[in-house]
Motif scaffolding. Structure first.
Motif, PDB file in Angstrom:
ATOM      1  N   TRP A  61      -3.806   3.163 -12.831  1.00 30.90           N
ATOM      2  CA  TRP A  61      -2.842   3.555 -12.019  1.00 30.90           C
ATOM      3  C   TRP A  61      -1.460   4.422 -12.159  1.00 30.90           C
ATOM      4  CZ3 TRP A  61      -2.494  -0.284  -7.927  1.00 30.90           C
ATOM      5  CH2 TRP A  61      -1.566  -0.017  -6.826  1.00 30.90           C
ATOM      6  N   ASP A  62      -0.743   4.108 -13.204  1.00 28.22           N
ATOM      7  CA  ASP A  62       0.454   4.832 -13.912  1.00 28.22           C
ATOM      8  C   ASP A  62       0.049   6.523 -13.591  1.00 28.22           C
ATOM      9  OD1 ASP A  62       1.866   2.657 -14.068  1.00 28.22           O
ATOM     10  OD2 ASP A  62       1.998   3.431 -16.156  1.00 28.22           O
ATOM     11  N   CYS A  83      -3.565   3.614  -2.991  1.00 26.24           N
ATOM     12  CA  CYS A  83      -3.287   2.225  -4.171  1.00 26.24           C
ATOM     13  C   CYS A  83      -3.110   1.159  -3.320  1.00 26.24           C
ATOM     14  CB  CYS A  83      -2.075   2.756  -4.892  1.00 26.24           C
ATOM     15  SG  CYS A  83      -3.049   4.323  -5.564  1.00 26.24           S
ATOM     16  N   GLN A  93       0.692  -1.308   0.182  1.00 30.90           N
ATOM     17  CA  GLN A  93      -0.010   0.345   0.057  1.00 30.90           C
ATOM     18  C   GLN A  93       0.735   1.276   0.445  1.00 30.90           C
ATOM     19  OE1 GLN A  93      -2.942  -1.013   3.057  1.00 30.90           O
ATOM     20  NE2 GLN A  93      -3.659   0.601   2.481  1.00 30.90           N
ATOM     21  N   CYS A 110      -0.365   6.356  -8.461  1.00 36.26           N
ATOM     22  CA  CYS A 110      -0.509   5.812  -7.888  1.00 36.26           C
ATOM     23  C   CYS A 110       1.476   5.495  -7.829  1.00 36.26           C
ATOM     24  CB  CYS A 110      -0.583   4.210  -7.701  1.00 36.26           C
ATOM     25  SG  CYS A 110      -2.871   4.007  -7.272  1.00 36.26           S
ATOM     26  N   LYS A 111       2.187   6.535  -8.902  1.00 29.09           N
ATOM     27  CA  LYS A 111       2.783   6.298  -8.899  1.00 29.09           C
ATOM     28  C   LYS A 111       3.827   7.545  -8.789  1.00 29.09           C
ATOM     29  CE  LYS A 111       3.934   2.417 -10.751  1.00 29.09           C
ATOM     30  NZ  LYS A 111       5.305   1.588 -11.619  1.00 29.09           N
ATOM     31  N   ILE A 147      -7.320   0.946  -6.351  1.00 29.07           N
ATOM     32  CA  ILE A 147      -6.983   2.572  -6.274  1.00 29.07           C
ATOM     33  C   ILE A 147      -8.583   2.641  -5.276  1.00 29.07           C
ATOM     34  CG2 ILE A 147      -7.220   4.951  -7.014  1.00 29.07           C
ATOM     35  CD1 ILE A 147      -5.303   3.378 -10.329  1.00 29.07           C
ATOM     36  N   PHE A 191      -7.027   0.153 -16.690  1.00 32.72           N
ATOM     37  CA  PHE A 191      -6.052   0.304 -15.442  1.00 32.72           C
ATOM     38  C   PHE A 191      -4.568   0.700 -15.494  1.00 32.72           C
ATOM     39  CE2 PHE A 191      -4.645  -1.430 -11.521  1.00 32.72           C
ATOM     40  CZ  PHE A 191      -5.445  -1.274 -10.929  1.00 32.72           C
ATOM     41  N   ARG A 192      -3.565  -0.238 -16.861  1.00 32.03           N
ATOM     42  CA  ARG A 192      -2.068   0.628 -15.870  1.00 32.03           C
ATOM     43  C   ARG A 192      -1.981   2.070 -16.379  1.00 32.03           C
ATOM     44  NH1 ARG A 192       1.875  -0.265 -13.565  1.00 32.03           N
ATOM     45  NH2 ARG A 192       1.421  -2.833 -13.873  1.00 32.03           N
ATOM     46  N   GLU A 201      -2.289  -3.174  -3.108  1.00 26.99           N
ATOM     47  CA  GLU A 201      -3.138  -4.893  -3.337  1.00 26.99           C
ATOM     48  C   GLU A 201      -4.044  -5.231  -2.848  1.00 26.99           C
ATOM     49  OE1 GLU A 201      -0.139  -6.464  -6.339  1.00 26.99           O
ATOM     50  OE2 GLU A 201       1.254  -6.384  -4.863  1.00 26.99           O
ATOM     51  N   LYS A 221      -4.679  -5.297  -7.923  1.00 23.94           N
ATOM     52  CA  LYS A 221      -4.433  -4.467  -6.967  1.00 23.94           C
ATOM     53  C   LYS A 221      -5.365  -3.773  -7.392  1.00 23.94           C
ATOM     54  CE  LYS A 221      -0.002  -3.790  -9.721  1.00 23.94           C
ATOM     55  NZ  LYS A 221       0.301  -3.545 -10.622  1.00 23.94           N
ATOM     56  N   GLU A 226      -8.484  -3.866 -10.060  1.00 28.44           N
ATOM     57  CA  GLU A 226      -7.878  -4.283 -10.875  1.00 28.44           C
ATOM     58  C   GLU A 226      -8.438  -4.778 -12.352  1.00 28.44           C
ATOM     59  OE1 GLU A 226      -3.417  -6.819 -12.155  1.00 28.44           O
ATOM     60  OE2 GLU A 226      -4.348  -6.851 -10.594  1.00 28.44           O
TER      61      GLU A 226
END
Length: 108
Positions: free
Chosen positions: A103-104, A62, A58, A107-108, A81, A99-100, A64, A79, A91
């Motif tokens: 996520w990017d 964000c 976590q 969450c990055k 959010i 989703f990627r 899993e 995963k 996910e």
């Protein structure tokens, strides 16, 4: 819940008499803990068996989660959010590419 309050109290007392940098670091850590707890609550409200939820990796809202499905079997880590209780993206809710991208961006 009692454990969380106890940890917060101990960490809070440890923050007394620290430098500004140490205080800032402490505040950032406490903020991260609050975000993690909120996200876990949001995600648990979305699960079939919230008591079985296992969280890892976590960072804020964000991470899993692995939990049991309606057959009582663990589904494997997925995963998520969790922006709020009404806006949880798992996910499996989107295509892998969509989703990627989300996520990017978040969450990055």
């Amino acid at each position: 819940m009692k454990k969380i309050l106890l940890v917060s109290l101990v960490v809070g007392l440890a923050g007394c008499g620290k430098s500004e940098a140490e205080k800032a670091k402490y505040e950032a850590e406490m903020k991260e803990l609050r975000y993690n707890q909120m996200a876990e609550g949001f995600v648990k409200s979305h699960l079939k068996d919230p008591d079985s939820a296992q969280f890892r990796g976590q960072q804020g809202f964000c991470g899993e989660v692995n939990s049991k499905n309606s057959f009582g079997a663990y589904t494997g880590f997925k995963k998520f959010i969790a922006a709020d209780k009404n806006m949880i993206v798992m996910e499996d809710d989107l295509s892998p590419q969509e989703f990627r991208k989300v996520w990017d961006g978040v969450c990055k």
